[in-house]
Design an enzyme around this catalytic site. Structure first.
Site, PDB file in Angstrom:
ATOM      1  N   LYS A  37       0.931  -1.192  -0.001  1.00 34.46           N
ATOM      2  CA  LYS A  37      -0.009   0.087  -0.039  1.00 34.46           C
ATOM      3  C   LYS A  37       0.830   1.193  -0.135  1.00 34.46           C
ATOM      4  O   LYS A  37       0.816   2.195  -0.667  1.00 34.46           O
ATOM      5  CB  LYS A  37      -1.069  -0.047   1.000  1.00 34.46           C
ATOM      6  CG  LYS A  37      -1.923   1.147   1.359  1.00 34.46           C
ATOM      7  CD  LYS A  37      -3.109   1.009   0.971  1.00 34.46           C
ATOM      8  CE  LYS A  37      -3.796   2.363   0.585  1.00 34.46           C
ATOM      9  NZ  LYS A  37      -5.200   2.382   0.120  1.00 34.46           N
ATOM     10  N   PHE A 154     -16.617  14.060   7.242  1.00 32.36           N
ATOM     11  CA  PHE A 154     -18.151  13.875   6.483  1.00 32.36           C
ATOM     12  C   PHE A 154     -17.875  13.694   5.012  1.00 32.36           C
ATOM     13  O   PHE A 154     -18.864  14.164   4.214  1.00 32.36           O
ATOM     14  CB  PHE A 154     -18.825  15.030   6.865  1.00 32.36           C
ATOM     15  CG  PHE A 154     -19.059  15.327   8.160  1.00 32.36           C
ATOM     16  CD1 PHE A 154     -20.193  14.671   8.876  1.00 32.36           C
ATOM     17  CD2 PHE A 154     -18.271  16.122   9.097  1.00 32.36           C
ATOM     18  CE1 PHE A 154     -20.428  14.661  10.167  1.00 32.36           C
ATOM     19  CE2 PHE A 154     -18.341  16.253  10.492  1.00 32.36           C
ATOM     20  CZ  PHE A 154     -19.574  15.667  11.042  1.00 32.36           C
ATOM     21  N   ASN A 213     -25.389  10.691   9.271  1.00 30.18           N
ATOM     22  CA  ASN A 213     -25.320   9.500   8.220  1.00 30.18           C
ATOM     23  C   ASN A 213     -26.887   8.688   8.605  1.00 30.18           C
ATOM     24  O   ASN A 213     -27.629   8.558   7.491  1.00 30.18           O
ATOM     25  CB  ASN A 213     -24.478   8.409   8.430  1.00 30.18           C
ATOM     26  CG  ASN A 213     -23.065   8.807   7.427  1.00 30.18           C
ATOM     27  OD1 ASN A 213     -23.210   9.852   6.859  1.00 30.18           O
ATOM     28  ND2 ASN A 213     -22.327   7.832   7.419  1.00 30.18           N
ATOM     29  N   CYS A 265     -20.828   3.039   4.096  1.00 30.40           N
ATOM     30  CA  CYS A 265     -21.000   3.910   5.209  1.00 30.40           C
ATOM     31  C   CYS A 265     -22.146   3.932   5.800  1.00 30.40           C
ATOM     32  O   CYS A 265     -22.699   3.338   6.875  1.00 30.40           O
ATOM     33  CB  CYS A 265     -20.519   5.275   4.921  1.00 30.40           C
ATOM     34  SG  CYS A 265     -18.986   5.489   4.375  1.00 30.40           S
ATOM     35  N   LYS A 268     -23.778   0.491   7.031  1.00 26.65           N
ATOM     36  CA  LYS A 268     -23.142  -0.362   8.356  1.00 26.65           C
ATOM     37  C   LYS A 268     -23.419   0.714   9.762  1.00 26.65           C
ATOM     38  O   LYS A 268     -23.470   0.506  10.554  1.00 26.65           O
ATOM     39  CB  LYS A 268     -21.735  -0.478   8.107  1.00 26.65           C
ATOM     40  CG  LYS A 268     -20.938   0.878   8.260  1.00 26.65           C
ATOM     41  CD  LYS A 268     -19.647   0.516   8.771  1.00 26.65           C
ATOM     42  CE  LYS A 268     -18.500   1.650   8.593  1.00 26.65           C
ATOM     43  NZ  LYS A 268     -18.545   2.753   9.606  1.00 26.65           N
ATOM     44  N   ARG A 334     -18.868  -2.010  -2.219  1.00 25.28           N
ATOM     45  CA  ARG A 334     -19.349  -2.563  -0.701  1.00 25.28           C
ATOM     46  C   ARG A 334     -20.865  -2.192  -0.961  1.00 25.28           C
ATOM     47  O   ARG A 334     -21.289  -1.177  -0.785  1.00 25.28           O
ATOM     48  CB  ARG A 334     -18.859  -1.645   0.454  1.00 25.28           C
ATOM     49  CG  ARG A 334     -17.155  -2.522   0.423  1.00 25.28           C
ATOM     50  CD  ARG A 334     -16.271  -1.607   1.456  1.00 25.28           C
ATOM     51  NE  ARG A 334     -16.359  -0.247   1.388  1.00 25.28           N
ATOM     52  CZ  ARG A 334     -15.763   0.847   1.978  1.00 25.28           C
ATOM     53  NH1 ARG A 334     -15.673   0.514   3.266  1.00 25.28           N
ATOM     54  NH2 ARG A 334     -15.715   2.077   1.532  1.00 25.28           N
TER      55      ARG A 334
HETATM   56  C1  UGA Z   1     -21.741   9.288   2.936  1.00 28.21           C
HETATM   57  C2  UGA Z   1     -22.275  10.507   3.448  1.00 28.21           C
HETATM   58  O1  UGA Z   1     -23.044  11.087   2.456  1.00 28.21           O
HETATM   59  C3  UGA Z   1     -20.927  11.196   3.840  1.00 28.21           C
HETATM   60  O2  UGA Z   1     -21.338  12.562   4.338  1.00 28.21           O
HETATM   61  C4  UGA Z   1     -19.989  10.518   5.015  1.00 28.21           C
HETATM   62  O3  UGA Z   1     -19.043  11.146   5.167  1.00 28.21           O
HETATM   63  C5  UGA Z   1     -19.754   8.982   4.479  1.00 28.21           C
HETATM   64  O4  UGA Z   1     -21.192   8.323   3.937  1.00 28.21           O
HETATM   65  C6  UGA Z   1     -19.039   8.373   5.402  1.00 28.21           C
HETATM   66  O5  UGA Z   1     -19.660   8.088   6.338  1.00 28.21           O
HETATM   67  O6  UGA Z   1     -17.762   8.298   5.255  1.00 28.21           O
HETATM   68  P1  UGA Z   1     -20.918   8.150   0.710  1.00 28.21           P
HETATM   69  O7  UGA Z   1     -21.062   6.802   1.423  1.00 28.21           O
HETATM   70  O8  UGA Z   1     -19.699   8.497   0.076  1.00 28.21           O
HETATM   71  O9  UGA Z   1     -21.097   9.359   1.759  1.00 28.21           O
HETATM   72  O10 UGA Z   1     -22.191   8.267  -0.491  1.00 28.21           O
HETATM   73  P2  UGA Z   1     -23.433   9.102  -0.462  1.00 28.21           P
HETATM   74  O11 UGA Z   1     -23.148  10.092  -1.644  1.00 28.21           O
HETATM   75  O12 UGA Z   1     -24.020   9.603   0.787  1.00 28.21           O
HETATM   76  O13 UGA Z   1     -24.420   8.132  -1.265  1.00 28.21           O
HETATM   77  C7  UGA Z   1     -24.839   6.834  -0.606  1.00 28.21           C
HETATM   78  C8  UGA Z   1     -25.655   6.040  -0.925  1.00 28.21           C
HETATM   79  O14 UGA Z   1     -27.063   6.669  -1.131  1.00 28.21           O
HETATM   80  C9  UGA Z   1     -25.471   5.749  -2.623  1.00 28.21           C
HETATM   81  O15 UGA Z   1     -25.613   4.313  -2.854  1.00 28.21           O
HETATM   82  C10 UGA Z   1     -26.211   6.607  -3.468  1.00 28.21           C
HETATM   83  O16 UGA Z   1     -26.649   6.311  -4.630  1.00 28.21           O
HETATM   84  C11 UGA Z   1     -27.525   6.735  -2.338  1.00 28.21           C
HETATM   85  N1  UGA Z   1     -28.371   7.847  -2.718  1.00 28.21           N
HETATM   86  C12 UGA Z   1     -27.939   9.050  -2.182  1.00 28.21           C
HETATM   87  C13 UGA Z   1     -29.714   7.742  -3.268  1.00 28.21           C
HETATM   88  O17 UGA Z   1     -30.157   6.523  -3.400  1.00 28.21           O
HETATM   89  N2  UGA Z   1     -30.493   8.883  -3.105  1.00 28.21           N
HETATM   90  C14 UGA Z   1     -29.951  10.080  -3.041  1.00 28.21           C
HETATM   91  O18 UGA Z   1     -30.978  11.048  -3.028  1.00 28.21           O
HETATM   92  C15 UGA Z   1     -28.762  10.498  -2.694  1.00 28.21           C
END
Ligand code: UGA
Length: 439
Positions: A37, A154, A213, A265, A268, A334
């Site tokens: 890594k 975040f 979250n 995220c 879980k 994931r």
């Molecule tokens: C999420 C949070 O948005 C971040 O703020 C946080 O820091 C992160 O988890 C974490 O805990 O590390 P992320 O997992 O990168 O970020 O993805 P998101 O953009 O939140 O999307 C999550 C899921 O929701 C995706 O599968 C997306 O397709 C879905 N989604 C999102 C929907 O189905 N509808 C929506 O309107 C928005």
């Protein structure tokens, strides 16, 4: 002011944070036990797909401020703030988070800690973890370690670096002024730009992340619950979202209905929050999250049911799944709805052909039982149905009239991104989740 910082754990969170810290002008040591890594990072590859990150990683290495090591050494004694960025995945066979990587991180770090060093946890943890780690640090260091802080992150995958450098807010959970001051110094360029810096106790900082979250997951499942009603009542959940979203108290973000949320995220974290609330004797307070999880998973079943209704049976059918990553601009599979739908279809006797612009190497490695196709035009050949499961740009831009070789023109729009009228004109039967469409 230039500080010396270490970033422990160089996965998504850590690699991005290390680059961000260096970009802010600090001297950064990234620590990660795996030599492979480190080699990859050293050559400018973060090891996952994140737009712009590798380029910035190379810039920061070239600046001389960002270096990597497999373990702490004497230089760790001169570090002002150690950021802990290790993973806290869901435990096997339980809803709870596995915090064991945090304990190994502080075990390795403890011999190099002084009474003035600050340790700031960034990982998402069950509320109360920092208090337990403080006790552990006392055992390990032999003194009352005063400066453990919690500074949740975040960032979103796909916009990770931008989110790290321009977050909506910074949260600093601290127990004393020294830790607060050090974190203010680390983030000074951001605070000067007006980014809110919220100082809390440790437990609040830990809970802010879980709560954020949980709220985001709740918004998505709320609109997906409305989608279930829309589908049987002739309403349109996307229009509904637009209409309610104009109310500023509701807001229009995170109200896109479809196959639901996935990734490393949201799923879980809501489960870990339920498990922690249960441990604290207040399980009922977030029992509703069980329903949020269920609504989310039901959207995946819905796709399989719609396919079965349309095709009669899935046995011996060939179904193209557009997308494998849990969201576009990411190669993360994931808990991906797209991938899970592919596996469900396959279990029902069909052959799932999976296409994704970048996530296929991961699919081939983890799920060799799935067929994959890298060429989008080829992927349609002979298929009985198509499911758009991740809203990549290339799928939004597809020209239905040019799609050739398809056996049956049936597509499920699992993300509500297609121009339905255009696809219908090209002879496709389109079912968009959250809408009742008569073709
Ligand atoms: C999420 C949070 O948005 C971040 O703020 C946080 O820091 C992160 O988890 C974490 O805990 O590390 P992320 O997992 O990168 O970020 O993805 P998101 O953009 O939140 O999307 C999550 C899921 O929701 C995706 O599968 C997306 O397709 C879905 N989604 C999102 C929907 O189905 N509808 C929506 O309107 C928005």
């Amino acid at each position: 002011m230039t500080l010396n910082v270490s970033v422990i754990g160089l996965g998504y969170l850590g690699a991005t944070h290390a680059v961000a810290m260096s970009k802010l002008g600090h001297n950064v040591i990234g620590i990660e036990p795996f030599q492979s890594k480190i080699d990859s990072l050293q050559s400018g590859h973060a090891g996952f797909f994140e737009p712009g990150l590798d380029e910035e990683l190379k810039n920061q290495i070239a600046s001389g401020r960002l270096t990597f090591k497999t373990a702490h050494d004497e230089s760790s004694r001169n570090v002002d703030v150690h950021f802990i960025c290790v993973g806290t995945p869901q435990l096997n066979g339980s809803l709870a988070a596995d915090t064991s990587y945090l304990y190994s991180a502080i075990r390795d770090l403890a011999p190099f800690l002084t009474e003035t060093s600050v340790v700031a946890g960034k990982s998402t943890v069950p509320v109360g973890t920092a208090a337990l780690l403080t006790k552990e640090l006392k055992e390990l260091t032999g003194f009352e370690f005063p400066n453990l802080a919690w500074n949740p992150e975040f960032l979103r995958e796909g916009t990770a670096l931008e989110d790290s450098l321009n977050p909506d807010r910074l949260v600093a959970g601290v127990t004393n002024k020294i830790s607060e001051q050090k974190l203010r110094e680390v983030f000074a360029p951001m605070i000067e730009r007006g980014i809110p810096f919220i100082v809390t106790d440790l437990a609040t900082a830990e809970l802010v992340k879980s709560a954020a979250n949980a709220f985001l997951a709740t918004k998505i499942s709320f609109i997906n619950a409305m989608a279930e009603i829309a589908e049987v009542s002739g309403a349109d959940a996307s229009q509904l979202a637009e209409a309610i979203g104009y109310d500023e108290r509701i807001g229009n973000k995170f109200l896109r209905n479809g196959v639901g949320f996935g990734g490393g995220c949201l799923p879980k974290d809501i489960r870990a929050l339920m498990a922690r609330a249960e441990e604290l004797g207040v399980g009922e307070s977030v029992a509703y999250l069980k329903e949020i999880d269920k609504i989310n998973l039901r959207r995946r079943d819905r796709v399989v049911n719609l396919l079965t209704e349309e095709l009669g049976t899935l046995a011996n059918k060939k179904i193209l799944i557009l997308g494998a990553a849990f969201k576009p601009d990411s190669d993360d599979i994931r808990d991906s709805p797209a991938l899970e739908i592919s596996l469900m279809i396959q279990r029902a006797g069909a052959e799932a052909i999976v296409h994704d612009p970048i996530a296929l190497p991961g699919v081939n490695k983890k799920h060799p039982e799935l067929s994959t196709e890298q060429d989008l035009a080829e992927a349609f050949n002979g298929v009985d149905a198509v499911v758009l499961a991740t809203e990549w740009q290339e799928y939004r831009k597809l020209e239905p009239a040019t799609i050739a070789g398809i056996a049956n023109k049936f597509i499920i729009d699992g993300r509500n991104v297609l121009d339905v009228a255009k696809w219908q004109q090209a002879g496709f039967k389109v079912l968009a989740l959250g809408k009742t469409i008569t073709n």
